[in-house]
Design an enzyme around this catalytic site. Structure first.
Site, PDB file in Angstrom:
ATOM      1  N   LYS A  22       0.842  -1.209   0.000  1.00  0.00           N
ATOM      2  CA  LYS A  22       0.000   0.000   0.000  1.00  0.00           C
ATOM      3  C   LYS A  22       0.869   1.247   0.000  1.00  0.00           C
ATOM      4  O   LYS A  22       0.621   2.190  -0.754  1.00  0.00           O
ATOM      5  CB  LYS A  22      -0.894  -0.007   1.250  1.00  0.00           C
ATOM      6  N   ASN A  23       1.891   1.255   0.854  1.00  0.00           N
ATOM      7  CA  ASN A  23       2.662   2.493   1.007  1.00  0.00           C
ATOM      8  C   ASN A  23       3.601   2.754  -0.170  1.00  0.00           C
ATOM      9  O   ASN A  23       4.236   3.799  -0.224  1.00  0.00           O
ATOM     10  CB  ASN A  23       3.436   2.477   2.330  1.00  0.00           C
ATOM     11  N   ARG A  92      -5.695   9.982   3.897  1.00  0.00           N
ATOM     12  CA  ARG A  92      -4.710  10.939   4.374  1.00  0.00           C
ATOM     13  C   ARG A  92      -3.519  11.037   3.391  1.00  0.00           C
ATOM     14  O   ARG A  92      -2.961  12.090   3.156  1.00  0.00           O
ATOM     15  CB  ARG A  92      -4.281  10.541   5.778  1.00  0.00           C
ATOM     16  N   CYS A 116      -5.509  12.751  12.102  1.00  0.00           N
ATOM     17  CA  CYS A 116      -6.066  11.457  11.720  1.00  0.00           C
ATOM     18  C   CYS A 116      -6.118  10.598  12.970  1.00  0.00           C
ATOM     19  O   CYS A 116      -5.848  11.067  14.067  1.00  0.00           O
ATOM     20  CB  CYS A 116      -5.223  10.799  10.651  1.00  0.00           C
ATOM     21  N   ARG A 121      -1.197  15.020  12.150  1.00  0.00           N
ATOM     22  CA  ARG A 121      -0.317  14.595  11.046  1.00  0.00           C
ATOM     23  C   ARG A 121       0.110  15.863  10.298  1.00  0.00           C
ATOM     24  O   ARG A 121      -0.434  16.192   9.250  1.00  0.00           O
ATOM     25  CB  ARG A 121      -1.045  13.643  10.094  1.00  0.00           C
ATOM     26  N   PRO A 122       1.080  16.592  10.869  1.00  0.00           N
ATOM     27  CA  PRO A 122       1.486  17.843  10.233  1.00  0.00           C
ATOM     28  C   PRO A 122       2.128  17.587   8.868  1.00  0.00           C
ATOM     29  O   PRO A 122       2.619  16.487   8.602  1.00  0.00           O
ATOM     30  CB  PRO A 122       2.519  18.409  11.211  1.00  0.00           C
ATOM     31  N   ASP A 124       4.232  20.172   7.649  1.00  0.00           N
ATOM     32  CA  ASP A 124       5.192  21.288   7.567  1.00  0.00           C
ATOM     33  C   ASP A 124       6.478  20.904   6.826  1.00  0.00           C
ATOM     34  O   ASP A 124       7.034  21.708   6.070  1.00  0.00           O
ATOM     35  CB  ASP A 124       5.514  21.820   8.983  1.00  0.00           C
ATOM     36  N   ASP A 306       4.277   0.878  11.934  1.00  0.00           N
ATOM     37  CA  ASP A 306       3.085   0.156  11.481  1.00  0.00           C
ATOM     38  C   ASP A 306       3.054  -1.297  11.956  1.00  0.00           C
ATOM     39  O   ASP A 306       1.989  -1.921  11.980  1.00  0.00           O
ATOM     40  CB  ASP A 306       3.018   0.166   9.944  1.00  0.00           C
ATOM     41  N   ILE A 328       7.023   7.218  16.819  1.00  0.00           N
ATOM     42  CA  ILE A 328       6.666   7.974  15.608  1.00  0.00           C
ATOM     43  C   ILE A 328       5.330   8.711  15.758  1.00  0.00           C
ATOM     44  O   ILE A 328       5.244   9.899  15.468  1.00  0.00           O
ATOM     45  CB  ILE A 328       6.626   7.056  14.353  1.00  0.00           C
ATOM     46  N   ARG A 398      -8.654  -0.465   4.139  1.00  0.00           N
ATOM     47  CA  ARG A 398      -7.728   0.525   3.571  1.00  0.00           C
ATOM     48  C   ARG A 398      -6.389  -0.133   3.219  1.00  0.00           C
ATOM     49  O   ARG A 398      -5.696   0.339   2.334  1.00  0.00           O
ATOM     50  CB  ARG A 398      -7.455   1.642   4.580  1.00  0.00           C
TER      51      ARG A 398
HETATM   52  C1  UD1 Z   1       4.601   6.991   8.355  1.00  0.00           C
HETATM   53  C2  UD1 Z   1       5.746   6.031   8.625  1.00  0.00           C
HETATM   54  C3  UD1 Z   1       5.804   5.072   7.471  1.00  0.00           C
HETATM   55  C4  UD1 Z   1       4.446   4.411   7.323  1.00  0.00           C
HETATM   56  C5  UD1 Z   1       3.361   5.459   7.135  1.00  0.00           C
HETATM   57  C6  UD1 Z   1       1.985   4.867   7.029  1.00  0.00           C
HETATM   58  C7  UD1 Z   1       7.885   6.441   9.694  1.00  0.00           C
HETATM   59  C8  UD1 Z   1       9.069   7.318   9.803  1.00  0.00           C
HETATM   60  N1  UD1 Z   1       6.973   6.763   8.779  1.00  0.00           N
HETATM   61  O1  UD1 Z   1       4.877   7.693   7.166  1.00  0.00           O
HETATM   62  O2  UD1 Z   1       6.807   4.105   7.693  1.00  0.00           O
HETATM   63  O3  UD1 Z   1       4.476   3.550   6.261  1.00  0.00           O
HETATM   64  O4  UD1 Z   1       3.385   6.323   8.244  1.00  0.00           O
HETATM   65  O5  UD1 Z   1       1.449   4.530   8.250  1.00  0.00           O
HETATM   66  O6  UD1 Z   1       7.783   5.471  10.392  1.00  0.00           O
HETATM   67  N2  UD1 Z   1       6.016  14.806  10.669  1.00  0.00           N
HETATM   68  C9  UD1 Z   1       6.076  16.143  10.908  1.00  0.00           C
HETATM   69  N3  UD1 Z   1       5.907  16.999   9.858  1.00  0.00           N
HETATM   70  C10 UD1 Z   1       5.714  16.572   8.578  1.00  0.00           C
HETATM   71  C11 UD1 Z   1       5.673  15.180   8.352  1.00  0.00           C
HETATM   72  C12 UD1 Z   1       5.818  14.317   9.428  1.00  0.00           C
HETATM   73  O7  UD1 Z   1       6.242  16.586  12.041  1.00  0.00           O
HETATM   74  O8  UD1 Z   1       5.597  17.400   7.669  1.00  0.00           O
HETATM   75  C13 UD1 Z   1       6.167  13.848  11.809  1.00  0.00           C
HETATM   76  C14 UD1 Z   1       4.839  13.162  12.157  1.00  0.00           C
HETATM   77  O9  UD1 Z   1       4.089  13.887  13.048  1.00  0.00           O
HETATM   78  C15 UD1 Z   1       5.318  11.854  12.748  1.00  0.00           C
HETATM   79  C16 UD1 Z   1       6.492  11.534  11.905  1.00  0.00           C
HETATM   80  O10 UD1 Z   1       6.998  12.790  11.412  1.00  0.00           O
HETATM   81  O11 UD1 Z   1       5.757  11.995  14.056  1.00  0.00           O
HETATM   82  C17 UD1 Z   1       6.017  10.592  10.813  1.00  0.00           C
HETATM   83  O12 UD1 Z   1       6.704  10.779   9.737  1.00  0.00           O
HETATM   84  P1  UD1 Z   1       6.317  10.479   8.244  1.00  0.00           P
HETATM   85  O13 UD1 Z   1       7.336   9.502   7.801  1.00  0.00           O
HETATM   86  O14 UD1 Z   1       6.180  11.751   7.525  1.00  0.00           O
HETATM   87  O15 UD1 Z   1       4.890   9.863   8.220  1.00  0.00           O
HETATM   88  P2  UD1 Z   1       4.290   9.173   7.010  1.00  0.00           P
HETATM   89  O16 UD1 Z   1       4.848   9.654   5.721  1.00  0.00           O
HETATM   90  O17 UD1 Z   1       2.839   9.202   7.222  1.00  0.00           O
END
Ligand code: UD1
Length: 417
Positions: A22-23, A92, A116, A121-122, A124, A306, A328, A398
């Site tokens: 999926k990812n 998302r 979410c 889920r920022p 930035d 995950d 995370i 999902r």
């Molecule tokens: C995350 C997981 C990924 C998983 C996916 C789906 C990690 C590092 N990432 O990816 O392995 O497949 O969820 O569930 O394990 N963050 C910020 N600002 C941003 C983006 C992220 O502060 O702009 C923070 C989030 O709050 C969180 C962390 O970074 O604490 C997660 O990172 P990110 O890898 O961006 O999340 P996903 O891409 O959703």
């Protein structure tokens, strides 16, 4: 609304094939926006998140066909760079369209993804990376508008955290930007490599994926290509945990064991035998699993966030007490209260969960709080005495293709009603 009805106690044996990741497929579908002509994506899992991505592509004007695990996307009729809120809300990960649409159209409008089930889920880091490439960002009325008045230009991007999504968005925007982009502290997840491989097949020049420095040499345009998505390492972990908690013995085909190193060492510590031969992972579980030393979720190649709920559910029936630290997502443990309904003995304090293994779980009605939390309930229910009814399974859909059929093939008593 459908539910899963599971009668626990069957020892899982046999063989199943793991579906595509999926990812991986979600950013790859977003990447097709950047390509002229037709892209064909094989091993595309039949998931509601994939359907949501296809609906976004259709809304943008692409022609899409999705059947038999193959998605065919033709972008020649792409006409729009705005993703409406209703489609954003379905998934998302739709934020991943930002870099691709901006790269293709020179502007992009999405509604703010907000929070979410896993907490805030920022985005930035995504926005900061796109700004570095020349994007101008306006936020109003819950909408984020990006434009590139001077085009996108290669730049050095230093990610404050190795975010998977921000790395993907930066790569997507950089592939057709002018000049060279260097992404420092890039995420190293296998799904980033899969995205880079697809983009390179389409004519992009992305180097260093899988390391923490990715270099992208911008090219003028990309052409659609044919690609096969990598196996889903989290789905693989889910079925491993399901087999292990039932003391089972089963083979999983269509996996890449090198993506599962951190997870496999936990299963081995819990007492499972793991063997990889003929492209299959064979897992033989003991009658009762053992406790494991502290698990800390972190970025790849560490233990994935995950996989946390899946392994936690498995350890709820192990002999002894295990500890998990979730680094995370701050709201990841919402499913724990539902697991407790099945008799799991878990205490959560902040990032830390203490899992006191119990010798028996018992069936109850419970509700999915999120995708992996839902899968954790399925795992526990397979080993619980009696019949568990799990509601709100839209979360599970999902990320899992036919979880009921796959588990039935292994001998589980599970049906969707
Ligand atoms: C995350 C997981 C990924 C998983 C996916 C789906 C990690 C590092 N990432 O990816 O392995 O497949 O969820 O569930 O394990 N963050 C910020 N600002 C941003 C983006 C992220 O502060 O702009 C923070 C989030 O709050 C969180 C962390 O970074 O604490 C997660 O990172 P990110 O890898 O961006 O999340 P996903 O891409 O959703």
């Amino acid at each position: 609304m459908s539910k899963l009805v599971i009668t626990g106690g069957n020892r899982l044996t046999g063989e199943i094939k793991i579906h595509g990741a999926k990812n991986s497929v979600l950013p790859i579908l977003a990447a097709t926006v950047l390509c002229e002509g037709t892209s064909v994506i094989h091993n595309c899992p039949m998931l509601s998140d994939v359907t949501a991505s296809i609906n976004i592509l259709k809304f943008l004007g692409c022609q899409c066909d999705f059947k038999n695990n193959t998605a065919t996307i033709n972008t020649n009729t792409l006409k729009c760079s705005q993703i409406p809120e209703r489609l954003m809300r379905e998934m998302r990960s739709s934020v991943i369209f930002l870099g691709a649409v901006l790269g293709k159209c020179g502007n992009a409008v999405i509604s703010s993804p907000g929070g979410c089930e896993l907490g805030p889920r920022p985005i930035d880091l995504h926005i900061a990376a796109l700004k570095k490439l020349g994007a101008v960002v306006k936020e109003k009325y819950g909408q984020i508008e990006l434009s590139a008045p001077n085009g996108l230009n290669g730049a050095e991007i230093n990610l404050a955290f190795a975010s998977v999504g921000a790395t993907e968005n930066a790569v997507l925007a950089a592939v057709t930007a002018k000049g060279v982009t260097v992404i420092n502290n890039a995420a190293r997840e296998p799904e980033i490599c899969d995205l880079a491989e697809f983009l390179n097949l389409c004519g992009a020049r992305v180097y260093g994926s899988g390391t923490d420095t990715i270099t992208v040499f911008g090219v003028e345009n990309l052409n659609g290509s044919t690609h096969t998505v990598i196996p889903d390492r989290i789905a693989a972990t889910t079925y491993m945990a399901a087999v292990a908690i039932t003391g089972g013995d089963a083979a999983l085909s269509g996996i890449n064991p090198s993506h599962l190193t951190a997870v496999c060492s936990v299963f081995e510590e819990a007492g499972c035998g793991l063997k990889y031969s003929n492209n299959k992972l064979i897992l033989s579980a003991p009658k009762r699993l053992s406790r494991v030393s502290t698990i800390r979720t972190t970025v790849y190649p560490g233990f994935p966030t995950d996989a946390g709920p899946l392994v936690l559910a498995m350890l709820s029936k192990a002999n002894g007490t295990s500890v998990m630290v979730e680094n995370i997502f701050e709201n990841r443990y919402r499913y724990v209260d539902e697991l407790k309904r099945l008799g799991a003995k878990i205490r959560v304090e902040g990032k830390v969960a203490v899992i006191e293994g119990t010798s028996s779980l018992s069936a109850a009605g419970c509700k999915c709080t999120d995708l992996r939390g839902g899968a954790a309930l399925v795992i526990a229910a397979l080993a619980a005495k009696g019949t568990t009814v799990i509601s709100d399974i839209k979360h599970i859909k999902r990320g899992y293709e036919c979880i009921d059929k796959r588990l039935s093939l292994l001998g589980a008593d599970i049906k969707e009603i």
